[in-house]
Design a protein around this motif. Structure first.
Motif, PDB file in Angstrom:
ATOM      1  N   THR A 199       0.838  -1.205   0.000  1.00  0.00           N
ATOM      2  CA  THR A 199       0.000   0.000   0.000  1.00  0.00           C
ATOM      3  C   THR A 199       0.870   1.251   0.000  1.00  0.00           C
ATOM      4  O   THR A 199       0.607   2.214  -0.724  1.00  0.00           O
ATOM      5  N   LEU A 200       1.913   1.236   0.828  1.00  0.00           N
ATOM      6  CA  LEU A 200       2.823   2.384   0.905  1.00  0.00           C
ATOM      7  C   LEU A 200       3.423   2.692  -0.466  1.00  0.00           C
ATOM      8  O   LEU A 200       3.609   3.850  -0.844  1.00  0.00           O
ATOM      9  N   LEU A 201       3.719   1.655  -1.242  1.00  0.00           N
ATOM     10  CA  LEU A 201       4.333   1.848  -2.555  1.00  0.00           C
ATOM     11  C   LEU A 201       3.320   2.295  -3.612  1.00  0.00           C
ATOM     12  O   LEU A 201       3.699   2.701  -4.698  1.00  0.00           O
ATOM     13  N   GLY A 202       2.029   2.183  -3.290  1.00  0.00           N
ATOM     14  CA  GLY A 202       1.006   2.539  -4.269  1.00  0.00           C
ATOM     15  C   GLY A 202       0.349   1.318  -4.883  1.00  0.00           C
ATOM     16  O   GLY A 202      -0.364   1.425  -5.886  1.00  0.00           O
ATOM     17  N   GLY A 203       0.583   0.164  -4.283  1.00  0.00           N
ATOM     18  CA  GLY A 203       0.018  -1.075  -4.815  1.00  0.00           C
ATOM     19  C   GLY A 203      -1.448  -1.223  -4.463  1.00  0.00           C
ATOM     20  O   GLY A 203      -1.898  -0.740  -3.419  1.00  0.00           O
ATOM     21  N   THR A 204      -2.190  -1.879  -5.343  1.00  0.00           N
ATOM     22  CA  THR A 204      -3.618  -2.055  -5.125  1.00  0.00           C
ATOM     23  C   THR A 204      -4.047  -3.523  -5.222  1.00  0.00           C
ATOM     24  O   THR A 204      -5.089  -3.894  -4.685  1.00  0.00           O
ATOM     25  N   ALA A 205      -3.263  -4.358  -5.903  1.00  0.00           N
ATOM     26  CA  ALA A 205      -3.680  -5.753  -6.109  1.00  0.00           C
ATOM     27  C   ALA A 205      -3.656  -6.518  -4.791  1.00  0.00           C
ATOM     28  O   ALA A 205      -2.763  -6.322  -3.966  1.00  0.00           O
ATOM     29  N   ARG A 206      -4.635  -7.392  -4.599  1.00  0.00           N
ATOM     30  CA  ARG A 206      -4.669  -8.224  -3.389  1.00  0.00           C
ATOM     31  C   ARG A 206      -3.886  -9.505  -3.565  1.00  0.00           C
ATOM     32  O   ARG A 206      -3.433 -10.113  -2.614  1.00  0.00           O
ATOM     33  N   GLU A 207      -3.808  -9.953  -4.816  1.00  0.00           N
ATOM     34  CA  GLU A 207      -2.938 -11.097  -5.103  1.00  0.00           C
ATOM     35  C   GLU A 207      -2.286 -10.874  -6.451  1.00  0.00           C
ATOM     36  O   GLU A 207      -2.774 -10.091  -7.266  1.00  0.00           O
ATOM     37  N   ILE A 208      -1.158 -11.525  -6.641  1.00  0.00           N
ATOM     38  CA  ILE A 208      -0.408 -11.284  -7.872  1.00  0.00           C
ATOM     39  C   ILE A 208      -0.306 -12.588  -8.679  1.00  0.00           C
ATOM     40  O   ILE A 208      -0.188 -13.677  -8.106  1.00  0.00           O
ATOM     41  N   PRO A 209      -0.364 -12.472 -10.019  1.00  0.00           N
ATOM     42  CA  PRO A 209      -0.259 -13.664 -10.860  1.00  0.00           C
ATOM     43  C   PRO A 209       1.196 -14.122 -10.995  1.00  0.00           C
ATOM     44  O   PRO A 209       2.096 -13.299 -11.144  1.00  0.00           O
ATOM     45  N   CYS A 210       1.397 -15.437 -10.937  1.00  0.00           N
ATOM     46  CA  CYS A 210       2.766 -15.952 -10.901  1.00  0.00           C
ATOM     47  C   CYS A 210       3.088 -16.887 -12.059  1.00  0.00           C
ATOM     48  O   CYS A 210       2.272 -17.718 -12.457  1.00  0.00           O
ATOM     49  N   GLY A 211       4.327 -16.754 -12.537  1.00  0.00           N
ATOM     50  CA  GLY A 211       4.865 -17.674 -13.521  1.00  0.00           C
ATOM     51  C   GLY A 211       6.134 -18.296 -12.969  1.00  0.00           C
ATOM     52  O   GLY A 211       6.562 -17.964 -11.864  1.00  0.00           O
ATOM     53  N   VAL A 212       6.722 -19.211 -13.735  1.00  0.00           N
ATOM     54  CA  VAL A 212       8.007 -19.773 -13.316  1.00  0.00           C
ATOM     55  C   VAL A 212       9.032 -19.581 -14.425  1.00  0.00           C
ATOM     56  O   VAL A 212       8.684 -19.510 -15.601  1.00  0.00           O
ATOM     57  N   SER A 213      10.296 -19.498 -14.008  1.00  0.00           N
ATOM     58  CA  SER A 213      11.421 -19.404 -14.930  1.00  0.00           C
ATOM     59  C   SER A 213      12.187 -20.715 -14.834  1.00  0.00           C
ATOM     60  O   SER A 213      12.667 -21.075 -13.753  1.00  0.00           O
ATOM     61  N   LEU A 214      12.274 -21.434 -15.948  1.00  0.00           N
ATOM     62  CA  LEU A 214      12.926 -22.746 -15.937  1.00  0.00           C
ATOM     63  C   LEU A 214      14.264 -22.690 -16.654  1.00  0.00           C
ATOM     64  O   LEU A 214      14.370 -22.173 -17.773  1.00  0.00           O
ATOM     65  N   GLY A 215      15.284 -23.231 -16.005  1.00  0.00           N
ATOM     66  CA  GLY A 215      16.637 -23.225 -16.554  1.00  0.00           C
ATOM     67  C   GLY A 215      16.757 -24.118 -17.783  1.00  0.00           C
ATOM     68  O   GLY A 215      15.880 -24.941 -18.068  1.00  0.00           O
ATOM     69  N   ILE A 216      17.862 -23.939 -18.499  1.00  0.00           N
ATOM     70  CA  ILE A 216      18.143 -24.755 -19.688  1.00  0.00           C
ATOM     71  C   ILE A 216      18.323 -26.211 -19.251  1.00  0.00           C
ATOM     72  O   ILE A 216      19.010 -26.490 -18.263  1.00  0.00           O
ATOM     73  N   GLN A 217      17.684 -27.129 -19.991  1.00  0.00           N
ATOM     74  CA  GLN A 217      17.762 -28.564 -19.676  1.00  0.00           C
ATOM     75  C   GLN A 217      18.578 -29.273 -20.769  1.00  0.00           C
ATOM     76  O   GLN A 217      18.721 -28.762 -21.876  1.00  0.00           O
ATOM     77  N   SER A 218      19.052 -30.452 -20.445  1.00  0.00           N
ATOM     78  CA  SER A 218      19.869 -31.172 -21.432  1.00  0.00           C
ATOM     79  C   SER A 218      19.027 -31.663 -22.605  1.00  0.00           C
ATOM     80  O   SER A 218      19.475 -31.644 -23.749  1.00  0.00           O
ATOM     81  N   GLU A 219      17.785 -32.087 -22.302  1.00  0.00           N
ATOM     82  CA  GLU A 219      16.908 -32.634 -23.354  1.00  0.00           C
ATOM     83  C   GLU A 219      15.521 -32.012 -23.252  1.00  0.00           C
ATOM     84  O   GLU A 219      15.060 -31.729 -22.144  1.00  0.00           O
ATOM     85  N   PRO A 220      14.817 -31.862 -24.376  1.00  0.00           N
ATOM     86  CA  PRO A 220      13.441 -31.355 -24.317  1.00  0.00           C
ATOM     87  C   PRO A 220      12.560 -32.176 -23.371  1.00  0.00           C
ATOM     88  O   PRO A 220      11.727 -31.609 -22.655  1.00  0.00           O
ATOM     89  N   GLU A 221      12.740 -33.505 -23.326  1.00  0.00           N
ATOM     90  CA  GLU A 221      11.897 -34.356 -22.464  1.00  0.00           C
ATOM     91  C   GLU A 221      11.969 -33.916 -20.999  1.00  0.00           C
ATOM     92  O   GLU A 221      10.953 -33.892 -20.301  1.00  0.00           O
ATOM     93  N   ALA A 222      13.167 -33.572 -20.546  1.00  0.00           N
ATOM     94  CA  ALA A 222      13.344 -33.147 -19.157  1.00  0.00           C
ATOM     95  C   ALA A 222      12.589 -31.847 -18.916  1.00  0.00           C
ATOM     96  O   ALA A 222      11.959 -31.647 -17.865  1.00  0.00           O
ATOM     97  N   LEU A 223      12.631 -30.956 -19.897  1.00  0.00           N
ATOM     98  CA  LEU A 223      11.924 -29.675 -19.777  1.00  0.00           C
ATOM     99  C   LEU A 223      10.412 -29.903 -19.720  1.00  0.00           C
ATOM    100  O   LEU A 223       9.709 -29.301 -18.901  1.00  0.00           O
ATOM    101  N   LEU A 224       9.912 -30.804 -20.569  1.00  0.00           N
ATOM    102  CA  LEU A 224       8.470 -31.085 -20.594  1.00  0.00           C
ATOM    103  C   LEU A 224       7.997 -31.615 -19.244  1.00  0.00           C
ATOM    104  O   LEU A 224       6.922 -31.231 -18.755  1.00  0.00           O
ATOM    105  N   ALA A 225       8.798 -32.453 -18.628  1.00  0.00           N
ATOM    106  CA  ALA A 225       8.424 -33.004 -17.319  1.00  0.00           C
ATOM    107  C   ALA A 225       8.343 -31.893 -16.270  1.00  0.00           C
ATOM    108  O   ALA A 225       7.425 -31.865 -15.443  1.00  0.00           O
TER     109      ALA A 225
END
Ligand code: OSB
Ligand code: MG
Length: 393
Positions: A134-160
């Protein structure tokens, strides 16, 4: 530790009474590979500030090596001890918004300065008795979240991995890419998850000469490609954006609201990732958000593999109205066996984090655990620091 709390008069000046800088070591649950290297053992600096009997915390989001930007754990230790603390200790400020001007003589080193300023936003929020968001000027009660996934050796590992994160509720998937680890992975993810919100982050791994290759990404309906070109470039990104459909999002190249305005006017990007450390703290982050909002450029909150302290600041910032896209702010449990705050940051099955409504960070800092993880610490008090300043000024 701070002296006992007296009367908390928020209209009075704040005195920067004491500062403690600590380095803690914390091992990530799993290693994180980006185009610039692999991270596992984190060396993180924390700033604890005291004023008016209140304690505030900030985190330096620099990496261990100068591979994301030029700051590192060690350069930050040095700059904090030799310049940030001497410039600020014993000073009276009206509020945390005065700190950027106080630290203005120090060029660059945004992540180091941000940790101090953010610690004072924590204090200011407590002494005013309003939630940090609130002090910063925020109004949202909850925030939408994503994930950042590191580089994997194989696409299959990434899919899992993606399967698991989507099951947990996360709203969008970001995958790290680099030359040789891009199209094959993107195509595999798109094939398995045709409608997932998907984006890629190159961390400056490409050159403008590879524009034809990057144009092939247009076929995969990506929300954006983050920082494809050089870490300090805006101009080439404008040339690249003119030739590809995928929106470019800038991360590394945006250090302040002036950079943001320039990048938008040059059409170098359509989206901006705001990282509190990279732009020097909450004051400048809010200005970047303002500049983007005035120009209808969506922003989202980036992450730097933070502990709960940096994460709590990110959550508060993400409640500002310009943060319309899911950020890289996710659950403590994805990073650490045990975080340094209580309760840990949790994500709902809808992929959101509830913004705390209590004053300060909204989480309690686990002092004992931090003490156990500490490998070095330095305290600053007004009288000693004045001696140090003489050699500096
Ligand atoms: O570019 O966003 C980035 C981590 C370290 C350095 C740079 C970046 C990242 C991330 C991780 O993407 C985001 C997070 O989960 O904290
Ligand atoms: Mg990035």
């Amino acid at each position: 530790m701070c002296a006992a709390a007296g009367l908390v008069d928020w209209w009075k000046n704040l005195k920067i009474e004491s500062l403690t800088l600590r380095e803690i070591h914390l091992r990530l649950k799993s290693s994180f590979e980006t185009s610039f290297g692999t991270i596992r053992e984190r060396r993180i600096l924390l700033v604890e500030a005291c004023s008016d009997g209140l304690t505030g915390w900030g985190e330096v989001t620099a990496g261990e090596g100068p591979f994301y930007n030029s700051e590192t754990t060690d350069t930050s230790w040095s700059i904090f001890c030799s310049f940030v603390a001497p410039l600020s200790i014993g000073k009276d400020i009206e509020g945390p918004g005065d700190l950027p001007a106080l630290l203005q003589p120090i060029r660059g080193h945004e992540m180091t300065k941000a940790a101090l300023e953010n610690a004072f936003w924590d204090i200011e929020s407590q002494r005013r008795g309003v939630p940090l968001a609130t002090l910063l000027g925020g109004t949202a009660r909850e925030i939408p979240c994503g994930v950042s996934l590191g580089i994997q050796s194989e696409p299959e590992a990434l899919l899992a991995l993606i399967e698991k994160e989507l099951a947990a509720g996360y709203q969008r998937i970001k995958i790290k890419i680099k030359p040789g680890k891009d199209l094959e992975f993107i195509a595999a993810v798109r094939k398995r998850f045709p409608s997932v919100k998907l984006m890629v982050d190159a961390n400056s791994a490409y050159r403008l000469e590879q524009a034809a290759h990057l144009k092939k990404f247009d076929a995969y309906d990506l929300m954006m490609i983050e920082q494809p070109l050089a870490w300090d470039d805006i101009f080439d990104h404008a040339k690249l954006q003119a030739g590809i459909r995928t929106p470019i999002c800038l991360d590394e190249s945006i250090h302040n609201s002036h950079h943001a305005a320039a990048a938008i006017e040059l059409r170098a990007c359509q989206i901006i990732n705001i990282k509190l450390g990279r732009v020097g703290g909450h004051s400048e982050a809010r200005r970047v958000q303002d500049v983007c909002r005035q120009r209808s450029i969506p922003v989202w909150c980036g992450g730097m593999l933070e502990t709960g302290i940096g994460r709590a600041h990110n959550i508060a910032m993400s409640s500002l109205p310009g943060f319309v896209l899911p950020g890289d702010v996710s659950a403590s449990q994805r990073y650490w066996d045990e975080d340094i705050i209580e309760p840990e940051v949790k994500v709902s099955s809808e992929g959101t984090i509830v913004v705390p409504t209590t004053p300060g960070l909204g989480y309690s800092v686990r002092g004992k655990r931090i003490e156990q993880l500490t490998v070095r610490r330095q305290e600053f008090h007004p009288n000693k620091a004045q001696v140090a300043v003489e050699g500096v000024a």
